[in-house]
Design a protein around this motif. Sequence first.
Motif: not given
Lengths: 256, 344
Positions: A100-101, A104, A223-224, A236
Amino acid sequence: MSSIYRVLAPLALTAAIAACGGSDASKSAEPASPKAAPDARRVDPATAATISGKVVLEGSVPENPTIKMSSDPACGSSELRGESYVVDNGGLKNVFVYIKDGLGNKYIFDTPTDPVKIDQKGCHYVPHVVGLRTTQPLEIVNSDNTLHNVHGMPKANVEFNQGQPVQGMKNDFTFKAPEVLIPLKCDVHAWMNAYVGVVDHPYFAVTGDGGRFELRGVPPGTYSVEAVHEKLGRVSLPVTVGEKDSKELTFTLKAQ
Amino acid sequence: MNDRDPHLATGALRVAPRATLWHHRFAKAVAACTVLLITAGGMVTSTDSGLSVPDWPTTYGWNMFTFPLSKWVGGIRYEHTHRLIASTVGFLTIVLAVWTWRVEPRAWVRRLGFAALGAVILQGVLGGITVLLFLPPAVSIGHAGLAQIFFCLTVTLALVTSPGWTYTVDPVDDRMLRRVAAVTTALIYSQILIGATMRHNAAGLAIPDFPLAFGHLIPPVWNAKVALNFAHRVGALVVTTAIVATSSHVLYHHPRRRELAWPALLLLGLVAVQITLGAFVVWSGRNPAINTAHVVNGAAVLGTSLVLTLRSFRAGFERLVQPIRMPQREASGLGALPPRGVQP
């Protein structure tokens, strides 16, 4: 009478415009613009890591509803079970897992041009959950000897409702923006539903046997990772992977 | 229409000419078909079949009228049936408008016929647009609201072309009745609009229990859907009170006037049925048949209240009515008929 015409003419025009714009709106989506930064680079496969794991269900497994398909003789008279809760060897299938995150805009990824396929077979969608990249085609086929309408209900993308009245018909749909999960349904056969996870990178998977998943070729970093289920929502977990690392995650979704 | 009929001018009680009777019967048939259309529309929304036919005005690429019967499966049965009934009602409304224009001496009734035609055309276009735009609530609510307006127009046409209306002698002239009846009709229509807003925002079960709300008189939790649902419940109380007030007024002050007493009694019965159906909509988890019955009975409540209201204004129509003009009559050099109640 002339006043009636004055009222009806703009309405007819509006209807015509709506008809042009509404019948195949999904195809009007433009290809996604590249989001990568100027110094973005490709992921080095020699240093890439793997994130794998399992999605488990906590609590008693909810019962899938019984599907009666008798409203269309072409679908057969047998009863099916819904596919929302498929637990196999302690793991939950059909869960969409993705980064998810954390990525970038540091990396460049090539978008596949080969379509991801969903088949309408026996009056249900096969597979039940798929993942694909933004602008990658989603090909939906009607293998049934009956008509279906493919109704996609995204929020960040363009809604569509495409009729497929003839056996063998196929249509391609693309999604411009990342969106997890997009419901697909057939309004003719109210029990038919599927879900599509759309992301702008290649790190996603749908859990299979035993609720297992694997994300390969992940660049080192923190990361997530999120697991999303159509009914049970999302959860998450953070993860940090080094070069050639392998990390195991276990997601727990709670039955309500 | 016998435009030389002296009884039309004198208002004397007598049997209506056969042509007029058939016109009135046809108007009643159109109103009945409109109820059928509202029923079909209610089934479409109650079964969530509104998008089972993705194209409009075609049906999966076929001309609507040649769509094979074998393909009427699943949700298509409801949506396609609704479209065909709508087309039939549209055609019948064209006939009614033209027929009214040909035979009706009252200009405002002739205009009413074309207003109904305009409403049904607009309704069809709204129905198409809402499908093509994936049922946006605003358009769908407009479609539901206009359906009731069109129904009211057909009911009005059926009423004002009836012998009972045309040959009424000594109509009731009661200002209070006019006020309370008109307000009641307006409240019923507003309540129907709130119901449509609730329905098209998927708020029908936002409050899962009845008659309480989450076990309380006032919901302890609030969001837009709960507010809509609760507004519809409060609206039901307001409408019921208004109906009881109107009916009580009629039954107390005009018990021997059958043209008022019957709709007043019917209204009381229909609103009782409506509240019961509304309760069962919640208790049954929005069963499609019960949900549709609630919609159709709501239209019946509105139509009955409208009839009562129009009849309460019947005396006023004597003053409001314009000098009768008939195109055929004028073309033949006979000139316009005098207003009602005036000897030629």
